[in-house]
Write a protein that holds these residues in place. Structure first.
Motif, PDB file in Angstrom:
ATOM      1  N   ALA A 152      12.818   3.125  -5.558  1.00  0.00           N
ATOM      2  CA  ALA A 152      11.550   3.834  -5.733  1.00  0.00           C
ATOM      3  C   ALA A 152      10.407   2.843  -5.603  1.00  0.00           C
ATOM      4  O   ALA A 152      10.514   1.690  -6.020  1.00  0.00           O
ATOM      5  N   TYR A 153       9.324   3.310  -5.020  1.00  0.00           N
ATOM      6  CA  TYR A 153       8.143   2.478  -4.807  1.00  0.00           C
ATOM      7  C   TYR A 153       6.889   3.259  -5.174  1.00  0.00           C
ATOM      8  O   TYR A 153       6.864   4.481  -5.105  1.00  0.00           O
ATOM      9  N   ARG A 154       5.834   2.532  -5.514  1.00  0.00           N
ATOM     10  CA  ARG A 154       4.508   3.117  -5.703  1.00  0.00           C
ATOM     11  C   ARG A 154       3.608   2.532  -4.632  1.00  0.00           C
ATOM     12  O   ARG A 154       3.907   1.489  -4.048  1.00  0.00           O
ATOM     13  N   ILE A 155       2.511   3.213  -4.393  1.00  0.00           N
ATOM     14  CA  ILE A 155       1.564   2.711  -3.402  1.00  0.00           C
ATOM     15  C   ILE A 155       1.143   1.309  -3.824  1.00  0.00           C
ATOM     16  O   ILE A 155       1.017   1.018  -5.006  1.00  0.00           O
ATOM     17  N   ALA A 156       0.982   0.415  -2.866  1.00  0.00           N
ATOM     18  CA  ALA A 156       0.653  -0.974  -3.173  1.00  0.00           C
ATOM     19  C   ALA A 156      -0.692  -1.073  -3.872  1.00  0.00           C
ATOM     20  O   ALA A 156      -1.679  -0.464  -3.442  1.00  0.00           O
ATOM     21  N   ALA A 157      -0.708  -1.799  -4.973  1.00  0.00           N
ATOM     22  CA  ALA A 157      -1.941  -1.991  -5.737  1.00  0.00           C
ATOM     23  C   ALA A 157      -2.849  -2.955  -4.995  1.00  0.00           C
ATOM     24  O   ALA A 157      -2.402  -3.883  -4.334  1.00  0.00           O
ATOM     25  N   ARG A 158      -4.124  -2.722  -5.149  1.00  0.00           N
ATOM     26  CA  ARG A 158      -5.114  -3.591  -4.535  1.00  0.00           C
ATOM     27  C   ARG A 158      -5.990  -4.135  -5.646  1.00  0.00           C
ATOM     28  O   ARG A 158      -6.478  -3.386  -6.487  1.00  0.00           O
ATOM     29  N   ASN A 159      -6.167  -5.421  -5.688  1.00  0.00           N
ATOM     30  CA  ASN A 159      -6.974  -6.075  -6.718  1.00  0.00           C
ATOM     31  C   ASN A 159      -6.492  -5.744  -8.125  1.00  0.00           C
ATOM     32  O   ASN A 159      -7.288  -5.543  -9.031  1.00  0.00           O
ATOM     33  N   GLY A 160      -5.166  -5.625  -8.280  1.00  0.00           N
ATOM     34  CA  GLY A 160      -4.606  -5.376  -9.600  1.00  0.00           C
ATOM     35  C   GLY A 160      -4.786  -3.963 -10.100  1.00  0.00           C
ATOM     36  O   GLY A 160      -4.513  -3.683 -11.246  1.00  0.00           O
ATOM     37  N   GLY A 161      -5.230  -3.051  -9.248  1.00  0.00           N
ATOM     38  CA  GLY A 161      -5.487  -1.684  -9.679  1.00  0.00           C
ATOM     39  C   GLY A 161      -4.244  -0.825  -9.709  1.00  0.00           C
ATOM     40  O   GLY A 161      -3.148  -1.276  -9.409  1.00  0.00           O
ATOM     41  N   LYS A 162      -4.440   0.433 -10.083  1.00  0.00           N
ATOM     42  CA  LYS A 162      -3.340   1.397 -10.212  1.00  0.00           C
ATOM     43  C   LYS A 162      -2.645   1.628  -8.874  1.00  0.00           C
ATOM     44  O   LYS A 162      -1.452   1.791  -8.791  1.00  0.00           O
ATOM     45  N   GLY A 163      -3.383   1.656  -7.815  1.00  0.00           N
ATOM     46  CA  GLY A 163      -2.840   1.926  -6.491  1.00  0.00           C
ATOM     47  C   GLY A 163      -3.969   2.350  -5.589  1.00  0.00           C
ATOM     48  O   GLY A 163      -5.075   2.586  -6.042  1.00  0.00           O
ATOM     49  N   SER A 164      -3.705   2.410  -4.319  1.00  0.00           N
ATOM     50  CA  SER A 164      -4.742   2.762  -3.381  1.00  0.00           C
ATOM     51  C   SER A 164      -4.145   3.434  -2.177  1.00  0.00           C
ATOM     52  O   SER A 164      -3.070   3.079  -1.735  1.00  0.00           O
ATOM     53  N   THR A 165      -4.858   4.401  -1.652  1.00  0.00           N
ATOM     54  CA  THR A 165      -4.410   5.004  -0.409  1.00  0.00           C
ATOM     55  C   THR A 165      -5.078   4.323   0.777  1.00  0.00           C
ATOM     56  O   THR A 165      -4.868   4.704   1.904  1.00  0.00           O
ATOM     57  N   ASP A 166      -5.883   3.311   0.518  1.00  0.00           N
ATOM     58  CA  ASP A 166      -6.509   2.541   1.583  1.00  0.00           C
ATOM     59  C   ASP A 166      -5.489   1.515   2.069  1.00  0.00           C
ATOM     60  O   ASP A 166      -5.510   0.376   1.683  1.00  0.00           O
ATOM     61  N   THR A 167      -4.569   1.962   2.923  1.00  0.00           N
ATOM     62  CA  THR A 167      -3.463   1.103   3.323  1.00  0.00           C
ATOM     63  C   THR A 167      -3.886  -0.024   4.259  1.00  0.00           C
ATOM     64  O   THR A 167      -3.160  -0.979   4.421  1.00  0.00           O
ATOM     65  N   ALA A 168      -5.029   0.081   4.869  1.00  0.00           N
ATOM     66  CA  ALA A 168      -5.458  -0.995   5.757  1.00  0.00           C
ATOM     67  C   ALA A 168      -5.679  -2.280   4.981  1.00  0.00           C
ATOM     68  O   ALA A 168      -5.478  -3.373   5.502  1.00  0.00           O
ATOM     69  N   SER A 169      -6.082  -2.175   3.731  1.00  0.00           N
ATOM     70  CA  SER A 169      -6.309  -3.372   2.934  1.00  0.00           C
ATOM     71  C   SER A 169      -5.261  -3.549   1.844  1.00  0.00           C
ATOM     72  O   SER A 169      -5.418  -4.355   0.962  1.00  0.00           O
ATOM     73  N   ALA A 170      -4.192  -2.764   1.925  1.00  0.00           N
ATOM     74  CA  ALA A 170      -3.123  -2.903   0.937  1.00  0.00           C
ATOM     75  C   ALA A 170      -2.352  -4.191   1.194  1.00  0.00           C
ATOM     76  O   ALA A 170      -2.531  -4.855   2.199  1.00  0.00           O
ATOM     77  N   ILE A 171      -1.496  -4.523   0.262  1.00  0.00           N
ATOM     78  CA  ILE A 171      -0.759  -5.772   0.340  1.00  0.00           C
ATOM     79  C   ILE A 171       0.197  -5.749   1.520  1.00  0.00           C
ATOM     80  O   ILE A 171       1.103  -4.927   1.581  1.00  0.00           O
ATOM     81  N   PRO A 172       0.037  -6.652   2.494  1.00  0.00           N
ATOM     82  CA  PRO A 172       0.980  -6.689   3.612  1.00  0.00           C
ATOM     83  C   PRO A 172       2.284  -7.343   3.169  1.00  0.00           C
ATOM     84  O   PRO A 172       2.332  -8.035   2.172  1.00  0.00           O
ATOM     85  N   ASP A 173       3.332  -7.117   3.931  1.00  0.00           N
ATOM     86  CA  ASP A 173       4.607  -7.724   3.594  1.00  0.00           C
ATOM     87  C   ASP A 173       5.399  -7.999   4.857  1.00  0.00           C
ATOM     88  O   ASP A 173       4.952  -7.718   5.942  1.00  0.00           O
ATOM     89  N   GLU A 174       6.570  -8.542   4.653  1.00  0.00           N
ATOM     90  CA  GLU A 174       7.423  -8.910   5.770  1.00  0.00           C
ATOM     91  C   GLU A 174       8.358  -7.786   6.170  1.00  0.00           C
ATOM     92  O   GLU A 174       9.165  -7.948   7.062  1.00  0.00           O
ATOM     93  N   SER A 175       8.290  -6.635   5.525  1.00  0.00           N
ATOM     94  CA  SER A 175       9.285  -5.590   5.758  1.00  0.00           C
ATOM     95  C   SER A 175       8.896  -4.623   6.868  1.00  0.00           C
ATOM     96  O   SER A 175       9.420  -3.526   6.919  1.00  0.00           O
TER      97      SER A 175
END
Length: 184
Positions: free
Chosen positions: A69-92
């Motif tokens: 299970a996953y939640r939307i990637a948090a941005r700046n330590g927040g609850k989550g964000s639907t702004d995926t362009a600035s969400a945490i990138p990863d290697e996956s």
């Protein structure tokens, strides 16, 4: 039950971070609680024994239990964000095949981050509060894919999203080609 599967053309990847689930089996109450807590979640089902095929199509082999299970990637330590362009990138990015990726799915589900890649997905959405249990809806989604002869692959997903204060559940599975025949 009659459901209408659409093809979702996801144009941008969505980034997620791993969470731990309190219970195994997914029910409407648990889905609504997850969406209320995180805003958006992705439940991944990758068990090869999830469905069994009979003469009248696929059926759940047992309880609907997500592998991860996953939640939307948090941005700046927040609850989550639907702004995926600035969400945490990863290697996956290789986790779920996108348009330019090879069709073989190379998944590393042990990483804490996950990317739902830009690609085409078989898609069906319902409201958690006004529908039968997720296991019933999930099985209907799988059965309709089989009935329509859609060529899909990889993990099965349930995406939980808050819309207008209510929980929407989106069933997704990667489509091999949007040019494949859809029969009725």
């Amino acid at each position: 039950m009659l459901i209408d599967i659409k093809i979702l053309h996801l144009h941008r990847p969505i980034y997620y971070e791993k969470i731990e689930l309190v219970s195994d089996e997914i029910h409407n109450d648990a889905i609504s609680a997850l969406a209320a807590r995180y805003g958006e979640c992705l439940l991944v089902f990758r068990n090869d024994n999830l469905l069994i095929l009979s003469d009248d199509g696929p059926h759940l082999a047992g309880k609907l239990v997500p592998s991860t299970a996953y939640r939307i990637a948090a941005r700046n330590g927040g609850k989550g964000s639907t702004d995926t362009a600035s969400a945490i990138p990863d290697e996956s990015q290789r986790n779920i095949a996108g348009r330019s990726a090879p069709r073989q799915l190379l998944a590393d589900y042990s990483v804490a981050r996950f990317t739902l890649s830009a690609a085409d997905y078989a898609f069906f959405q319902w409201r958690a509060e006004s529908a039968p249990q997720p296991s019933i809806m999930f099985e209907e989604f799988a059965r309709e894919i089989w009935w329509e002869r859609l060529e899909t692959e990889g993990a099965w997903f349930l995406r939980l999203v808050l819309e207008d204060g209510k929980t929407s559940v989106q069933a997704l599975r990667s489509v091999l080609s949007t040019l494949c025949k859809r029969g009725h």
